[in-house]
Design a protein around this motif. Structure first.
Motif, mmCIF file in Angstrom:
data_model
loop_
_atom_site.group_PDB
_atom_site.id
_atom_site.type_symbol
_atom_site.label_atom_id
_atom_site.label_comp_id
_atom_site.label_asym_id
_atom_site.label_seq_id
_atom_site.Cartn_x
_atom_site.Cartn_y
_atom_site.Cartn_z
ATOM 1 N N SER A 93 -4.449 -1.533 4.067
ATOM 2 C CA SER A 93 -3.367 -1.773 4.844
ATOM 3 C C SER A 93 -1.778 -2.090 4.392
ATOM 4 O O SER A 93 -1.337 -1.440 4.965
ATOM 5 N N SER A 98 -7.601 -3.644 -7.060
ATOM 6 C CA SER A 98 -7.882 -4.198 -6.177
ATOM 7 C C SER A 98 -8.572 -5.694 -5.961
ATOM 8 O O SER A 98 -9.102 -6.491 -5.088
ATOM 9 N N HIS A 99 -6.921 -6.326 -5.701
ATOM 10 C CA HIS A 99 -6.221 -7.022 -5.440
ATOM 11 C C HIS A 99 -4.988 -7.139 -4.860
ATOM 12 O O HIS A 99 -4.460 -6.186 -4.651
ATOM 13 N N SER A 100 -4.923 -7.823 -4.057
ATOM 14 C CA SER A 100 -3.663 -8.142 -3.166
ATOM 15 C C SER A 100 -1.794 -8.069 -3.732
ATOM 16 O O SER A 100 -1.259 -7.090 -4.383
ATOM 17 N N GLU A 154 -16.883 -0.878 -1.515
ATOM 18 C CA GLU A 154 -17.329 -1.477 -0.813
ATOM 19 C C GLU A 154 -16.422 -1.791 0.424
ATOM 20 O O GLU A 154 -14.951 -1.509 -0.288
ATOM 21 N N LYS A 155 -16.293 -1.930 1.536
ATOM 22 C CA LYS A 155 -15.333 -2.621 2.640
ATOM 23 C C LYS A 155 -14.245 -3.390 2.519
ATOM 24 O O LYS A 155 -13.296 -2.850 2.193
ATOM 25 N N ASP A 156 -15.308 -4.833 2.032
ATOM 26 C CA ASP A 156 -13.927 -5.397 1.134
ATOM 27 C C ASP A 156 -12.549 -5.135 0.192
ATOM 28 O O ASP A 156 -11.389 -5.424 0.179
ATOM 29 N N ASP A 157 -13.752 -4.615 -0.727
ATOM 30 C CA ASP A 157 -12.182 -3.857 -1.598
ATOM 31 C C ASP A 157 -11.513 -2.374 -1.121
ATOM 32 O O ASP A 157 -10.640 -2.350 -1.658
ATOM 33 N N LYS A 158 -11.372 -1.692 -0.303
ATOM 34 C CA LYS A 158 -10.356 -1.235 0.417
ATOM 35 C C LYS A 158 -9.460 -1.858 1.514
ATOM 36 O O LYS A 158 -8.359 -1.328 1.885
ATOM 37 N N LYS A 159 -10.142 -2.848 1.911
ATOM 38 C CA LYS A 159 -9.365 -3.088 3.030
ATOM 39 C C LYS A 159 -7.831 -3.580 2.805
ATOM 40 O O LYS A 159 -6.868 -3.216 3.461
ATOM 41 N N ASP A 160 -7.070 -4.047 1.684
ATOM 42 C CA ASP A 160 -6.431 -4.516 1.505
ATOM 43 C C ASP A 160 -5.399 -2.844 1.461
ATOM 44 O O ASP A 160 -4.070 -3.153 0.977
ATOM 45 N N GLU A 177 -12.197 4.600 7.330
ATOM 46 C CA GLU A 177 -10.838 3.627 7.373
ATOM 47 C C GLU A 177 -9.853 4.027 7.685
ATOM 48 O O GLU A 177 -8.917 3.136 8.593
#
Length: 237
Positions: free
Chosen positions: A137, A82-84, A128-134, A181
């Motif tokens: 990538s 859930s985080h980088s 949510e979008k922000d949760d999957k972005k990292d 995405e």
């Protein structure tokens, strides 16, 4: 070239292609063997080096018939992804690890990702979008970087190790291809690596991001061609 530990701490990706990773994993594994599994809160909040150690323990549970509920294991992996720092720490362990002496294979070398990992990835991609972005990538970088290092390395053993890491990362990335995405990023990478301007749907910001990424790491035509081939396969072309 920077050492693997320095690179891992300086960039937002998993430098999963240098043999010194094995020292990092072994030290983290040894330090955690005598303690309990991490809490969900620690998996969500602790820094990168702690996350490498947590992941070393979690990945072992994929390989063995551990007395732990699969749903709990999925929740643990989801918390870490859930985080980088958690994503990078998890994939250092998962993509570059080796099987224990008492097991014949390593989880990342199977044709499919372990179910707890698959469920964790799916839950994050549906969030949510922000949760999957990292996650998206870094999953792409995990394929790109070792693929490029196959030909950048001058040592045959390091090149072989990079190839194995890239194959493992492809299996993970393939599980994410149902995500719109993820497809956008795969197309952007394919477009920029191949130089094919036919991909009109590629967002300009994504295009520039990956072009800058290739330039930063000094990828030449040979590396870009290899990257394009891998992402053509991921995209089903």
């Amino acid at each position: 070239m920077r050492s693997i530990v320095t690179s891992l701490l300086m960039i937002p990706s998993v430098m999963a292609f240098v043999s010194r990773n094995q020292v990092l994993l072994r030290n983290a594994f040894t330090s955690l063997r005598s303690v309990k599994l991490p809490t969900i809160e620690n998996l969500k909040s602790k820094p990168f080096m702690d996350q490498v150690g947590f992941a070393s323990e979690i990945v072992r549970l994929f390989e063995n018939d551990a007395d732990i509920d699969d749903n709990l294991l999925s929740d643990m992996v989801a918390a870490q992804l859930s985080h980088s720092d958690g994503i990078r720490g998890f994939f250092v362990a998962y993509l570059t690890g080796n099987a224990d002496q008492d097991t014949s294979s390593f989880a990342a070398d199977q044709d499919e990702v372990p179910e707890p990992l698959l469920n964790a990835i799916k839950s994050l991609l549906e969030g949510e979008k922000d949760d999957k972005k990292d996650l998206i990538s870094l999953a792409c970088m995990n394929v790109i970087m070792p693929t490029a290092m196959v030909t950048m390395h001058t040592d045959d053993n390091l090149s072989k190790s990079s190839r194995r890491t890239a194959e493992r990362a492809k299996i993970v990335a393939r599980t994410m291809m149902d995500s719109p995405e993820m497809k956008k990023q795969v197309l952007a990478i394919l477009c920029t690596a191949s130089g094919d301007t036919a991909y009109a749907d590629v967002d300009d910001s994504n295009r520039k991001y990956w072009e800058k990424f290739y330039k930063k790491w000094g990828y030449k035509d040979e590396q870009l061609q290899d990257i394009a081939k891998v992402f053509q396969d991921l995209n089903g072309l």
